[in-house]
Design an enzyme around this catalytic site. Structure first.
Site, PDB file in Angstrom:
ATOM      1  N   SER A  29     -25.128  51.687  17.330  1.00 57.65           N
ATOM      2  CA  SER A  29     -25.345  52.859  18.187  1.00 57.65           C
ATOM      3  C   SER A  29     -26.600  52.704  19.028  1.00 57.65           C
ATOM      4  CB  SER A  29     -25.528  54.122  17.344  1.00 57.65           C
ATOM      5  OG  SER A  29     -24.382  54.396  16.622  1.00 57.65           O
ATOM      6  N   HIS A  59     -20.857  54.026  21.716  1.00 58.53           N
ATOM      7  CA  HIS A  59     -20.138  52.783  21.433  1.00 58.53           C
ATOM      8  C   HIS A  59     -19.120  52.549  22.538  1.00 58.53           C
ATOM      9  CE1 HIS A  59     -21.336  51.896  17.206  1.00 58.53           C
ATOM     10  NE2 HIS A  59     -21.773  53.137  17.322  1.00 58.53           N
ATOM     11  N   HIS A  81     -15.965  52.723  12.407  1.00 63.23           N
ATOM     12  CA  HIS A  81     -16.602  53.335  11.238  1.00 63.23           C
ATOM     13  C   HIS A  81     -15.535  53.996  10.359  1.00 63.23           C
ATOM     14  CE1 HIS A  81     -19.484  53.518  14.627  1.00 63.23           C
ATOM     15  NE2 HIS A  81     -20.435  53.320  13.736  1.00 63.23           N
ATOM     16  N   TYR A  83     -15.791  56.885   9.130  1.00 64.46           N
ATOM     17  CA  TYR A  83     -15.671  58.310   9.482  1.00 64.46           C
ATOM     18  C   TYR A  83     -14.742  58.554  10.672  1.00 64.46           C
ATOM     19  CZ  TYR A  83     -19.183  57.459  13.173  1.00 64.46           C
ATOM     20  OH  TYR A  83     -19.855  56.975  14.257  1.00 64.46           O
ATOM     21  N   GLU A  84     -14.397  57.488  11.407  1.00 63.86           N
ATOM     22  CA  GLU A  84     -13.443  57.671  12.510  1.00 63.86           C
ATOM     23  C   GLU A  84     -12.011  57.793  11.994  1.00 63.86           C
ATOM     24  OE1 GLU A  84     -14.717  55.266  16.250  1.00 63.86           O
ATOM     25  OE2 GLU A  84     -15.607  54.246  14.539  1.00 63.86           O
ATOM     26  N   ALA A 111     -27.938  51.490  13.954  1.00 62.80           N
ATOM     27  CA  ALA A 111     -28.980  52.508  13.963  1.00 62.80           C
ATOM     28  C   ALA A 111     -29.035  53.077  12.553  1.00 62.80           C
ATOM     29  CB  ALA A 111     -28.624  53.598  14.951  1.00 62.80           C
ATOM     30  N   MET A 209     -24.246  54.668   8.537  1.00 61.23           N
ATOM     31  CA  MET A 209     -22.804  54.916   8.370  1.00 61.23           C
ATOM     32  C   MET A 209     -21.953  53.692   8.709  1.00 61.23           C
ATOM     33  SD  MET A 209     -22.695  58.669  10.188  1.00 61.23           S
ATOM     34  CE  MET A 209     -24.087  59.820  10.030  1.00 61.23           C
ATOM     35  N   SER A 210     -22.537  52.510   8.644  1.00 61.48           N
ATOM     36  CA  SER A 210     -21.773  51.322   9.078  1.00 61.48           C
ATOM     37  C   SER A 210     -22.253  50.082   8.317  1.00 61.48           C
ATOM     38  CB  SER A 210     -21.984  51.106  10.587  1.00 61.48           C
ATOM     39  OG  SER A 210     -23.321  50.746  10.849  1.00 61.48           O
ATOM     40  N   ASN A 233     -34.674  57.244  13.463  1.00 56.58           N
ATOM     41  CA  ASN A 233     -35.204  58.559  13.062  1.00 56.58           C
ATOM     42  C   ASN A 233     -35.632  58.460  11.610  1.00 56.58           C
ATOM     43  OD1 ASN A 233     -32.056  58.424  12.811  1.00 56.58           O
ATOM     44  ND2 ASN A 233     -32.711  59.841  11.234  1.00 56.58           N
ATOM     45  N   HIS A 245     -27.567  63.055  17.041  1.00 59.64           N
ATOM     46  CA  HIS A 245     -27.118  61.740  17.526  1.00 59.64           C
ATOM     47  C   HIS A 245     -27.857  61.378  18.825  1.00 59.64           C
ATOM     48  CE1 HIS A 245     -24.534  58.273  17.529  1.00 59.64           C
ATOM     49  NE2 HIS A 245     -24.061  58.547  18.727  1.00 59.64           N
TER      50      HIS A 245
END
Ligand code: HPA
Length: 272
Positions: A29, A59, A81, A83-84, A111, A209-210, A233, A245
């Protein structure tokens, strides 16, 4: 079509559109546009049979092949990902396609939220090890013995020579590098402050998340791995402010030059 045939079919489409490569690069990201290849040739994911497209903001959905630091590199602008909603075999597919295209080393980037209190947004962290907290594994299902073993060793997910090289390149270029453990949460909600306290207790320095499914898939099929997290962050509850995001993408944009210099320097000196 069998799963092995779907790998071959996707690899054939990429090979004829933009050729093979010895190093793979997955851009996370905010970093998708950070690296340009020389003599680049591109194929959109929707032109690759069986490939998903990236739906996450920040992306793109293209596969690029070209030269970087004197090496043949294939680069993914945009990844998939959990979550997709994609099944794990789709998330694993691009890494297996890389293997089919001749890739020996994978640089996987992301990220991440900093869990280590010594980290500052904008830091680059070399991943030393990972924790899979997603409850799922990309290798669940019938094992394809042609790809790798049923029970692959994960005691050294990250290649020690690549890690040393990355530190050396960082020092030579004056780019400060952190290192630490990356912990995979499924997302898409950011973690809670309690989950971040748990992650710290369990030994995580960063969360995201990846990346972990791609590392596991790469190790399964014998690709050597280096991982770089851009700490965009501080993780939930560490500051009294909400996570967004937008912040992730903004920090990625701020560090992308140093990131690109580092990656190019590493690729140039990688011995395969
Ligand atoms: N948590 C999970 N994923 C992330 C974060 C975070 O704080 N920052 C960037 N990706």
């Amino acid at each position: 079509m069998t799963y092995l045939e779907s790998i071959d079919t996707a690899a054939a489409a990429i090979r004829s559109a933009c050729g093979e490569a010895e190093i793979g690069l997955i851009l996370g990201s905010g970093l998708a546009q950070s690296i340009a290849l020389e003599n680049a040739r591109t194929i959109a994911y929707d032109k690759i049979p069986g490939f998903p497209v990236s739906t996450a903001p920040g992306h793109q959905s293209e596969w690029v092949c070209g030269e970087l630091g004197g090496k043949r590199v294939c680069l993914m602008r945009g990844r998939f990902h959990l979550y997709e909603g994609y099944p794990m075999e789709k998330i694993a597919l691009p890494v297996r396609v890389m293997k089919r295209l001749g890739v020996k080393a994978l640089i996987v980037t992301n990220a991440g939220g900093g869990v280590n209190a010594g980290f500052t947004p904008g830091d680059l962290m070399l991943i030393t090890d990972t924790i899979n907290f997603s409850g799922i594994n990309p290798l669940i299902g019938p094992n394809e013995d042609a790809l790798g073993p049923r029970f692959p060793d994960m005691s050294k997910q990250i290649d020690r020579d690549f890690l040393r090289l990355a530190h050396t390149v960082g020092e030579e270029m004056g780019i400060a590098l952190q290192e630490g453990v990356y912990m995979w949460f499924s997302g898409p909600s950011f973690e809670t402050p309690a989950e971040i306290r748990m992650a710290r207790t369990l030994g995580a320095d960063a969360v995201g998340m990846s990346t972990v499914p791609e590392i596991i898939t790469a190790r399964h099929c014998g690709i050597r791995v280096l991982g770089i997290s851009c700490i965009t962050n501080l993780a939930a509850g560490m500051l009294d402010q909400p996570l967004t995001h937008e912040e992730v993408l903004e920090t990625g944009a701020r560090v992308k030059e140093a990131f690109a210099k580092l990656v190019c320097g590493i690729v140039r000196k990688m011995e395969l």
